[in-house]
Design a protein around this motif. Structure first.
Motif, short mmCIF file in Angstrom:
data_model
loop_
_atom_site.label_atom_id
_atom_site.label_comp_id
_atom_site.label_asym_id
_atom_site.label_seq_id
_atom_site.Cartn_x
_atom_site.Cartn_y
_atom_site.Cartn_z
N TYR A 191 1.14 1.09 0.02
CA TYR A 191 1.10 -0.04 -1.11
C TYR A 191 0.86 -1.39 -0.80
N TYR A 192 1.11 -1.82 0.61
CA TYR A 192 0.36 -3.13 1.00
C TYR A 192 -1.07 -3.20 0.75
N ASP A 193 -1.65 -2.15 1.17
CA ASP A 193 -3.38 -2.06 1.00
C ASP A 193 -3.71 -2.27 -0.43
N LEU A 194 -3.02 -1.67 -1.23
CA LEU A 194 -3.25 -1.55 -2.58
C LEU A 194 -3.22 -2.90 -3.40
N ALA A 195 -1.79 -3.61 -2.74
CA ALA A 195 -1.59 -4.86 -3.36
C ALA A 195 -2.70 -5.86 -2.81
N GLU A 196 -3.14 -5.70 -1.69
CA GLU A 196 -4.22 -6.70 -1.13
C GLU A 196 -5.69 -6.51 -1.96
N GLN A 197 -5.72 -5.03 -2.31
CA GLN A 197 -7.08 -4.82 -2.96
C GLN A 197 -6.98 -5.54 -4.50
N THR A 198 -5.61 -5.50 -5.01
CA THR A 198 -5.64 -5.98 -6.39
C THR A 198 -5.59 -7.55 -6.40
N VAL A 199 -5.13 -8.12 -5.27
CA VAL A 199 -5.43 -9.71 -5.07
C VAL A 199 -6.99 -10.00 -5.07
N GLU A 200 -7.66 -9.06 -4.25
CA GLU A 200 -9.12 -9.36 -4.14
C GLU A 200 -9.84 -9.24 -5.33
N LYS A 201 -9.44 -8.00 -6.05
CA LYS A 201 -10.00 -8.20 -7.43
C LYS A 201 -9.76 -9.27 -8.21
N ALA A 202 -8.60 -9.99 -8.08
CA ALA A 202 -8.27 -11.09 -9.13
C ALA A 202 -9.15 -12.23 -8.47
N LYS A 203 -9.34 -12.48 -7.30
CA LYS A 203 -9.99 -13.48 -6.48
C LYS A 203 -11.60 -13.29 -6.82
N PRO A 236 14.69 5.54 4.24
CA PRO A 236 13.62 4.56 4.43
C PRO A 236 12.16 5.45 4.33
N ILE A 237 11.39 4.71 3.72
CA ILE A 237 10.16 5.10 3.18
C ILE A 237 9.38 5.06 4.55
N PRO A 238 8.31 6.05 4.60
CA PRO A 238 7.61 6.15 6.09
C PRO A 238 6.77 4.88 6.10
N SER A 239 6.39 4.42 7.31
CA SER A 239 5.37 3.30 7.39
C SER A 239 4.01 3.47 6.65
N SER A 240 3.61 4.69 7.01
CA SER A 240 2.25 5.08 6.28
C SER A 240 2.12 4.77 4.73
N VAL A 241 3.33 5.17 4.20
CA VAL A 241 3.49 4.97 2.78
C VAL A 241 3.45 3.28 2.29
N THR A 242 4.34 2.71 3.11
CA THR A 242 4.38 1.34 2.81
C THR A 242 3.17 0.49 3.04
N LYS A 243 2.45 0.93 4.12
CA LYS A 243 0.89 0.46 4.56
C LYS A 243 0.06 0.69 3.12
#
Length: 144
Positions: A63-75, A54-61
């Motif tokens: 990745y998710y934060d980076l994904a959200e930033q990418t979506v905001e960039k596209a918007k 299992p990947i530590p939750s801090s690492v998955t967070k």
């Protein structure tokens, strides 16, 4: 050919930015066309033999934060171009999610960058754009 329902796969890479630019320019020719931008991300996996740890939750967070930033960039890019469209975030295998989304939403073209942010994985598993081109039932425009 004019398209009315354009799907853009966006991961924030240079090629995906060019793909989004191309889609936006297509809207100038077909102003009534609908544009959907999707970003697909996956969590990293660490394998130990047959199992994965299992990947530590801090690492998955992260990745998710980076994904959200990418979506905001596209918007922001759509907004800056004066284009109305949808931008959505999905988790999973990118090629599979892109193909499923295109079917469910009756997209009539997929626009994708030739190289994403996959790095070395592209050489091992084959690139997302290659998989999309091979399995799509609609035209795919690969932008370099």
């Amino acid at each position: 050919m004019l398209y009315s329902n354009i799907l853009v796969a966006f991961d924030g890479s240079k090629a995906s930015n060019k793909a989004l630019d191309h889609a936006i320019s297509m809207l100038q020719v077909t102003p009534n066309a609908k544009i959907s931008v999707i970003h697909v991300f996956g969590f990293p996996r660490v394998y130990f033999g047959e199992a994965y740890a299992p990947i530590p939750s801090s690492v998955t967070k992260e990745y998710y934060d980076l994904a959200e930033q990418t979506v905001e960039k596209a918007k922001q890019r759509l907004e800056d171009a004066g284009v109305t469209g949808t931008v959505e975030l999905f988790q999973g295998a990118p090629a599979e999610v892109i193909l499923d989304y295109s079917k469910k939403n009756n997209s009539d073209v997929i626009i994708i960058g030739s190289r994403g942010l996959g790095g070395i994985r592209e050489f091992v598993l084959g690139s997302v754009s290659h998989n999309v081109v091979q399995h799509a039932r609609i035209p795919v425009l690969v932008v370099k």
